[in-house]
Write an enzyme that holds these catalytic residues in place. Sequence first.
Site, PDB file in Angstrom:
ATOM      1  N   LEU A  33       0.825  -1.215   0.000  1.00 27.02           N
ATOM      2  CA  LEU A  33       0.000   0.000   0.000  1.00 27.02           C
ATOM      3  C   LEU A  33       0.853   1.257   0.000  1.00 27.02           C
ATOM      4  O   LEU A  33       0.407   2.325  -0.412  1.00 27.02           O
ATOM      5  CB  LEU A  33      -0.919   0.009   1.228  1.00 27.02           C
ATOM      6  N   GLY A  34       2.058   1.134   0.487  1.00 24.98           N
ATOM      7  CA  GLY A  34       2.885   2.338   0.534  1.00 24.98           C
ATOM      8  C   GLY A  34       4.265   2.061   1.072  1.00 24.98           C
ATOM      9  O   GLY A  34       4.561   0.972   1.570  1.00 24.98           O
ATOM     10  N   ASN A  35       5.096   3.084   0.919  1.00 26.06           N
ATOM     11  CA  ASN A  35       6.454   3.029   1.416  1.00 26.06           C
ATOM     12  C   ASN A  35       6.617   4.090   2.480  1.00 26.06           C
ATOM     13  O   ASN A  35       6.497   5.266   2.189  1.00 26.06           O
ATOM     14  CB  ASN A  35       7.432   3.334   0.280  1.00 26.06           C
ATOM     15  N   VAL A  41       4.231  -0.505   3.959  1.00 31.69           N
ATOM     16  CA  VAL A  41       2.852  -0.739   4.382  1.00 31.69           C
ATOM     17  C   VAL A  41       2.232  -1.770   3.448  1.00 31.69           C
ATOM     18  O   VAL A  41       2.255  -1.612   2.229  1.00 31.69           O
ATOM     19  CB  VAL A  41       2.025   0.576   4.332  1.00 31.69           C
ATOM     20  N   LYS A  73       1.638  -1.485   8.868  1.00 32.55           N
ATOM     21  CA  LYS A  73       2.833  -0.652   8.727  1.00 32.55           C
ATOM     22  C   LYS A  73       3.960  -1.381   9.439  1.00 32.55           C
ATOM     23  O   LYS A  73       3.869  -1.658  10.634  1.00 32.55           O
ATOM     24  CB  LYS A  73       2.553   0.707   9.385  1.00 32.55           C
ATOM     25  N   ASP A 187       2.040  17.393   9.120  1.00 29.59           N
ATOM     26  CA  ASP A 187       2.171  16.848   7.766  1.00 29.59           C
ATOM     27  C   ASP A 187       0.794  16.616   7.153  1.00 29.59           C
ATOM     28  O   ASP A 187       0.544  15.596   6.510  1.00 29.59           O
ATOM     29  CB  ASP A 187       2.987  15.554   7.805  1.00 29.59           C
TER      30      ASP A 187
HETATM   31  N1  ADE Z   1      -1.839   3.266   2.734  1.00 27.02           N
HETATM   32  C1  ADE Z   1      -1.293   3.661   3.874  1.00 27.02           C
HETATM   33  N2  ADE Z   1      -2.114   3.434   4.891  1.00 27.02           N
HETATM   34  C2  ADE Z   1      -3.227   2.873   4.369  1.00 27.02           C
HETATM   35  C3  ADE Z   1      -4.460   2.420   4.903  1.00 27.02           C
HETATM   36  N3  ADE Z   1      -4.694   2.497   6.210  1.00 27.02           N
HETATM   37  N4  ADE Z   1      -5.362   1.904   4.056  1.00 27.02           N
HETATM   38  C4  ADE Z   1      -5.103   1.836   2.753  1.00 27.02           C
HETATM   39  N5  ADE Z   1      -3.992   2.259   2.185  1.00 27.02           N
HETATM   40  C5  ADE Z   1      -3.054   2.775   2.997  1.00 27.02           C
END
Ligand code: ADE
Length: 324
Positions: A33-35, A41, A73, A187
């Site tokens: 979902l993310g870095n 994540v 995370k 942020d």
């Molecule tokens: N990306 C980062 N945090 C997230 C979340 N809680 N749900 C979906 N995408 C995300």
Amino acid sequence: RTVSQQVGLEMVMETDLWEMPRDQVIVKRDIKLGNGVYGEVFKGVIIGKAPIEEVYKTAFFAHQYDDCECAVKMLHSYAEANSRAEFLQEIGFMKELGFHPNIANMLGCITVSTPMCLLLEYAHYGDMARFLRERKDRVTTAPRLSSPAERAASNDDSVSIKDLLSFCWQISDGMEYLTELGFVHRDLAARNVLVDKAMNAMIGDFGLCRKADNVAFTSKAGRLPIKWMAIESLKSYQFSTKSDVWSFGVLMFEIFSMGMVPYIDVPQTEMLSYLCAGKRLPRPKNASLDIYDIMQSCWKERAADRPSFNSLRERLARHLEDAT
Ligand code: ADE
């Protein structure tokens, strides 16, 4: 270390209701979902009851988080001591935060073994900046269908001006709550707001969050969100609820412009002189004059002249009532 101290330590760990066993979490490593700054994540699933239900043991929470999706995370197991400390600090903040519908709430955590994990509510539509950019050619003036179910059934993927207003109102509500608890987010930006299946906006990423009384904010310069920062933050690294209000104005610009990058033609190094010359972001085409007036009030040079989140929320609520 004496036996009694050891027992004491174990008791502390046992009574931390947020801690959960690792085998209660399925991490989908193929769905990233993310870095984060200090990790990644992933999408995940919590098997059975999430710790949040134990923590807030009220009727409201009774069955909401059973076998639920989540965002995991994760801190690299090789993370340095200071990254680990920051990660634990973020988890500490989440514990203090309590529950709010417009915050990506913590569902549980794993800190007693590595890799450490922070489990958050899952937001189906992901981050708001991308959500808006993907829909920038599908803005309608008609109010959208009322329920998410209706919307899904009709394959309606448009966004109405009222949705945009609602996002702003929800975020102001969440920020008012954070402010009351004495937190400065530092942020606030569309990339750090998440959108869930029911089109709820949830403030996320508390990595830069601090207690307001902790004014000795030192931050690695590279991590600061220059184009969302108030004049006084750019000048002398002063952050406060009023600098969060400035960022909220920039976030409103992002929302009403459907995810445009703020000050796209201005290099970061010239932001301070640009703002000191009295220049500000233009009115996005979806924003009425009065909505633009709200944004501009957030960008007053003197922090004291900016509105509070409470008055922003009330003003946005009036617009929301008027929007058909
Ligand atoms: N990306 C980062 N945090 C997230 C979340 N809680 N749900 C979906 N995408 C995300």
